[in-house]
Design a protein around this motif. Structure first.
Motif, PDB file in Angstrom:
ATOM      1  N   SER A 215       0.810  -1.219   0.000  1.00 22.84           N
ATOM      2  CA  SER A 215       0.000   0.000   0.000  1.00 22.84           C
ATOM      3  C   SER A 215       0.841   1.266   0.000  1.00 22.84           C
ATOM      4  N   SER A 216       0.175   2.360  -0.337  1.00 24.65           N
ATOM      5  CA  SER A 216       0.738   3.706  -0.248  1.00 24.65           C
ATOM      6  C   SER A 216      -0.378   4.628   0.212  1.00 24.65           C
ATOM      7  N   VAL A 217      -0.078   5.522   1.158  1.00 30.83           N
ATOM      8  CA  VAL A 217      -1.042   6.511   1.621  1.00 30.83           C
ATOM      9  C   VAL A 217      -0.563   7.889   1.172  1.00 30.83           C
ATOM     10  N   VAL A 218      -1.413   8.587   0.444  1.00 30.66           N
ATOM     11  CA  VAL A 218      -1.113   9.955   0.025  1.00 30.66           C
ATOM     12  C   VAL A 218      -1.954  10.888   0.896  1.00 30.66           C
ATOM     13  N   ARG A 219      -1.271  11.654   1.728  1.00 32.80           N
ATOM     14  CA  ARG A 219      -1.957  12.625   2.586  1.00 32.80           C
ATOM     15  C   ARG A 219      -1.846  14.016   1.972  1.00 32.80           C
TER      16      ARG A 219
END
Length: 249
Positions: free
Chosen positions: A124-128
């Motif tokens: 996964s990758s989280v873009v904030r």
């Protein structure tokens, strides 16, 4: 590369699908209007069939305590279906600073959504992202009382949605970061001053009164939702964005 954009008919998702298609990637938009129901899982197997990457841009239907069970149910259903489909990467759009604001129900719900995805079976990758420039006037409308706008001095770092989409494209077409990528605008403003700047650009003579308890951002500590060191910084300045909006209206 085949990408499923969950929430792809919404404000960010629509732009993301268009950008991915324009750069030669095959992207499909999925949402309630396309027959996808994340709460029941209906439509998920078809949406994720032969998909390499899933990007999640959904919003909860409310900002209150009901957001947490919504994000839990929808994220668990999505992760289960993605694992069954053999999806290789899941990207979540989230919000800068949500782990620093425990007193806001919606932010607590977004932290839960992030935690579920990070601990799930899919890389996964989280873009904030910081607050969208496009939503500043909506934020102001929450605390407008007659001719007066009441706003706290909470510091925001507004970012153009196109800069967020650029980051989402880069992350979705790359390898999973198994962590967080932050994206923000190039300037930081106290929210009350941001309100005054916006009204002046619109030619609206309306006073902005400082009220540290006003609206959702009244519960946010002063610097909690500005970008941390190492964030990607967008190229669009708020004054230029406002000028563009004013000239096109």
């Amino acid at each position: 590369m085949r990408t499923a954009v969950i929430g792809g008919t919404g404000f960010v998702g629509t732009r993301l699908v268009q950008r991915l298609d324009a750069t030669g990637h095959e992207a499909a938009a999925h949402g309630r209007s396309t027959g996808l129901d994340l709460l029941t899982g209906e439509g998920l197997p078809d949406a994720l069939r032969s998909v390499d990457v899933v990007v999640v841009t959904i919003d909860a239907p409310s900002f209150d305590a009901a957001a947490s069970p919504f994000f839990r149910r929808t994220t668990e259903n999505l992760l289960d279906a993605a694992a069954r489909a053999g999806t290789g990467h899941i990207v979540l759009l989230s919000i800068v600073g949500i782990d620093r604001v425990p007193g806001v129900d919606y932010y607590t719900a977004k932290v839960l959504q992030e935690d579920l995805i990070r601990s799930g079976p899919i890389p996964s990758s989280v873009v904030r992202a910081t607050q969208f420039m496009e939503f500043v006037e909506t934020v102001m409308s929450w605390t407008t009382d007659g001719d007066v706008v009441r706003l706290p001095t909470t510091r925001l770092q507004p970012v153009a949605v196109d800069d967020v989409v650029t980051t989402l494209v880069d992350v979705a077409t790359g390898t999973p970061v198994n962590g967080t990528v932050d994206v923000a605008g190039p300037e930081v403003f106290p929210l009350d001053e941001l309100g005054r700047i916006t009204l002046r650009a619109r030619g609206v003579e309306r006073p902005v009164v400082v009220d540290e308890s006003a609206g959702l951002f009244g519960a946010v500590p002063e610097n909690a939702v500005i970008a941390p060191p190492g964030a990607r910084i967008g190229g669009v300045h708020y004054s230029d964005w406002l000028a563009g909006r004013t000239s096109s209206s």
